[in-house]
Design an enzyme around this catalytic site. Structure first.
Site, PDB file in Angstrom:
ATOM      1  N   HIS A 102       0.843  -1.212   0.000  1.00 29.85           N
ATOM      2  CA  HIS A 102       0.000   0.000   0.000  1.00 29.85           C
ATOM      3  C   HIS A 102       0.867   1.248   0.000  1.00 29.85           C
ATOM      4  CE1 HIS A 102       0.396   1.088   4.359  1.00 29.85           C
ATOM      5  NE2 HIS A 102       0.514  -0.213   4.535  1.00 29.85           N
ATOM      6  N   ASP A 104      -0.507   4.479   0.816  1.00 27.94           N
ATOM      7  CA  ASP A 104      -0.987   5.509   1.733  1.00 27.94           C
ATOM      8  C   ASP A 104      -0.306   5.360   3.085  1.00 27.94           C
ATOM      9  OD1 ASP A 104      -2.466   3.058   2.041  1.00 27.94           O
ATOM     10  OD2 ASP A 104      -3.890   4.121   3.320  1.00 27.94           O
ATOM     11  N   ASP A 135       6.295   1.640   6.511  1.00 29.31           N
ATOM     12  CA  ASP A 135       4.894   1.229   6.400  1.00 29.31           C
ATOM     13  C   ASP A 135       4.181   2.112   5.380  1.00 29.31           C
ATOM     14  OD1 ASP A 135       2.416   0.081   6.888  1.00 29.31           O
ATOM     15  OD2 ASP A 135       2.016   1.293   8.666  1.00 29.31           O
ATOM     16  N   GLU A 169      -5.266   1.519   2.540  1.00 34.25           N
ATOM     17  CA  GLU A 169      -5.064   0.490   3.566  1.00 34.25           C
ATOM     18  C   GLU A 169      -5.163   1.058   4.972  1.00 34.25           C
ATOM     19  OE1 GLU A 169      -2.977  -2.196   6.364  1.00 34.25           O
ATOM     20  OE2 GLU A 169      -2.506  -0.115   5.858  1.00 34.25           O
ATOM     21  N   GLU A 170      -4.621   2.257   5.175  1.00 30.14           N
ATOM     22  CA  GLU A 170      -4.632   2.857   6.511  1.00 30.14           C
ATOM     23  C   GLU A 170      -6.013   3.399   6.885  1.00 30.14           C
ATOM     24  OE1 GLU A 170      -2.315   2.197   8.264  1.00 30.14           O
ATOM     25  OE2 GLU A 170      -0.366   2.351   7.280  1.00 30.14           O
ATOM     26  N   ASP A 198       4.329  -6.197   4.746  1.00 26.68           N
ATOM     27  CA  ASP A 198       3.654  -5.096   5.442  1.00 26.68           C
ATOM     28  C   ASP A 198       3.578  -5.415   6.939  1.00 26.68           C
ATOM     29  OD1 ASP A 198       2.296  -2.730   5.890  1.00 26.68           O
ATOM     30  OD2 ASP A 198       0.334  -3.556   5.368  1.00 26.68           O
ATOM     31  N   HIS A 231     -27.384  18.418  34.788  1.00 20.49           N
ATOM     32  CA  HIS A 231     -26.534  19.010  35.819  1.00 20.49           C
ATOM     33  C   HIS A 231     -26.460  18.023  36.985  1.00 20.49           C
ATOM     34  CE1 HIS A 231     -25.048  21.632  38.918  1.00 20.49           C
ATOM     35  NE2 HIS A 231     -25.095  22.717  38.131  1.00 20.49           N
ATOM     36  N   ARG A 346      -9.573  -9.509  19.734  1.00 21.83           N
ATOM     37  CA  ARG A 346      -8.738 -10.127  18.709  1.00 21.83           C
ATOM     38  C   ARG A 346      -9.057 -11.616  18.692  1.00 21.83           C
ATOM     39  NH1 ARG A 346      -6.121  -6.457  15.254  1.00 21.83           N
ATOM     40  NH2 ARG A 346      -5.864  -4.535  16.447  1.00 21.83           N
ATOM     41  N   SER A 420      -3.984  -7.455  12.712  1.00 18.15           N
ATOM     42  CA  SER A 420      -4.807  -7.978  11.625  1.00 18.15           C
ATOM     43  C   SER A 420      -4.431  -7.314  10.305  1.00 18.15           C
ATOM     44  CB  SER A 420      -6.294  -7.712  11.896  1.00 18.15           C
ATOM     45  OG  SER A 420      -6.677  -8.217  13.152  1.00 18.15           O
ATOM     46  N   HIS A 448       3.015   3.816  12.364  1.00 13.12           N
ATOM     47  CA  HIS A 448       1.841   4.488  12.932  1.00 13.12           C
ATOM     48  C   HIS A 448       2.207   5.422  14.086  1.00 13.12           C
ATOM     49  CE1 HIS A 448      -1.441   1.481  11.392  1.00 13.12           C
ATOM     50  NE2 HIS A 448      -0.424   1.586  10.557  1.00 13.12           N
TER      51      HIS A 448
END
Length: 476
Positions: A102, A104, A135, A169-170, A198, A231, A346, A420, A448
């Site tokens: 990827h 992006d 990445d 992808e991101e 990746d 409140h 997961r 994943s 990231h």
């Protein structure tokens, strides 16, 4: 010329052209192809065009596949960036290898905590800092550099190569799965092997091959208590608060040992076989380094094998946030009328998304029965992606292991990944062929995160492994 003699010549070529490769990666990093920024969509398109131009210069036949439009939060629509479908070579006597990657990247700004400008590739101490360096622009460019090296050295390429390069992808790979399904009987029909770079090594020194990924089920718990915010001085103690119900539910999902408390969640988890258990004892893994990279003092488990199993082959549940709650500085005495709790599970072999969804729904219902609360509560599976697992002893993995030994001089660790990459399973299903995860980046690359980097040594050696991998696949 023997393969061994050619590889010596090839490896020297890579080393001699290191500066050129760094410059090429720098050109790619300079394009801020952030798929999560709609106002930067033109930059994502520019990255697609830049890559297309490079591929065509290398003789790759390129087609741009239109994958439709993206609907934004305000209801407007913008065009999704085209997917690059590339073909290099059409020799019917050769194997066909499909490379996925990827173009992006994740958002990045200096104000996020970067030490350098994220979209200017900066070399420091043998490391290349920049968003997308590892990445996934670095690995994608590495595959293309390999083709260029063979051409320059006038060596016939050992296989035919197909490319699927996306640029969303991101942001969830919008449109890609439908595209791959539509290509099953055409572009993908003659693929023999699929390879994806990746992901990352388990550590910083020893290479690995990955044969498994956990899937994910991402849930929203929606709790609504009133028609408006209240409140706390006026209504506190007299109404059933949405936040109180939500916190109660979320506190019943997982214990302090990481065990999921939802009844039945472990029933379908594949048992640990003796053969699989042996793989974990052979893996090089330093617990103290792992803690350091995570920024924690200790892990829940203490033994290496147990940590790895809970990271890869057992399910886990993580709490991610609460939407609608006050999270600003200072004090605010509001009772929010509507909050949404977010958590994910997961999943691993042989768990089913539909079963997990039902178990979570039943759990929330049971908890609310004990609450005596009139609040409106609902649970929604916002996103689900299946796990993936391959045979680490299949021919493609054996070929990649031989390639790793040829470059690094050691057998790679056979590992899984706790995260994943849903498209992995899609490629396996649509081609019916083996998928290999061939990492080239190190565990501390910081994909990231702030100060993402790609070690020069990993960049150079990664291309060498890729080159020998193609040679070994050609022999299968």
């Amino acid at each position: 010329m023997s393969n061994e003699d050619f590889n010596k010549r090839l490896f020297k070529y890579f080393d001699d052209h290191q500066k050129d490769y760094i410059q090429r990666l720098g050109d790619a990093v300079r394009i801020p192809s952030v798929s999560a920024w709609p106002d930067h969509r033109s930059e994502v398109v520019r990255m697609v065009e830049w890559t297309k131009s490079l591929m065509e210069k290398l003789g790759v036949k390129v087609e741009l596949a239109d994958i439709g439009q993206q609907k934004l939060a305000d209801g407007t629509k913008i065009k999704l960036p085209d997917v690059i479908l590339g073909t290099y070579g059409n020799d019917k006597t050769k194997k066909n290898v499909l490379v996925y990657g990827h173009l992006d990247v994740q958002p990045a700004q200096v104000s996020d905590g970067w030490d350098t400008e994220p979209f200017v590739l900066t070399e420091k101490h043998g490391k290349l800092f920049g968003r997308g360096s590892t990445d996934d622009k670095g690995p994608v460019i590495s595959w293309l550099n390999v083709i260029e090296a063979y051409q320059t050295l006038n060596e016939p390429f050992p296989v035919n190569v197909k490319f699927v390069l996306e640029s969303m992808e991101e942001y969830g790979s919008d449109g890609l799965e439908d595209l791959l399904k539509s290509l099953k009987n055409t572009f993908l029909s003659d693929v023999d092997y699929v390879v994806i770079s990746d992901s990352y090594w388990l550590g910083k020194e020893k290479p690995c091959l990955q044969y498994g990924l956990r899937g994910i089920c991402y849930f929203f718990i929606d709790v609504e208590s009133s028609t408006k915010d209240l409140h706390s001085g006026v209504f506190g103690g007299t109404v059933h608060e949405a936040m109180t119900d939500l916190i109660t539910i979320m506190s019943t999902l997982v214990d302090d040992q990481g065990r999921i408390l939802i009844n039945g969640m472990y029933d379908d988890v594949a048992p640990l076989s003796p053969a699989e258990e042996q793989l974990y004892s052979k893996i090089t893994f330093d617990v103290s380094t792992y803690c350091s990279e995570a920024g924690v003092k200790k892990t829940i488990q203490t033994e290496k094998e147990k940590i790895l199993m809970h990271r890869w082959r057992y399910p886990s549940l993580s709490l991610h946030g609460i939407q609608g709650a006050f999270d600003g500085c200072g004090c605010k005495t509001v009772i929010p009328r509507h909050v949404i709790g977010k958590f994910s599970i997961r999943i691993v072999p042989n768990m089913k998304i539909s079963t997990v969804e039902k178990l979570v729904e039943n759990h929330v219902k049971q908890i609310m029965k004990t609450r005596n609360s009139p609040n409106k509560v609902s649970i929604k599976l916002e996103h689900g992606g299946n796990y993936w697992v391959a045979d680490p002893n299949n021919p493609q993995y054996v070929a990649a292991r031989k390639a790793t030994v040829a470059v690094h001089g050691i057998e790679p660790d056979l590992t899984r990944e706790g995260g994943s990459i849903p498209i992995t399973l899609t490629f396996q299903e649509q081609t019916g062929k083996s998928v290999l995860l061939l990492p080239v980046g190190a565990s501390d690359d910081g994909a990231h995160s702030q100060n993402e980097k790609f070690d020069i040594s990993n960049y150079m050696n990664g291309m060498k492994v890729m080159s020998v991998y193609f040679q070994e696949v050609a022999k299968l």
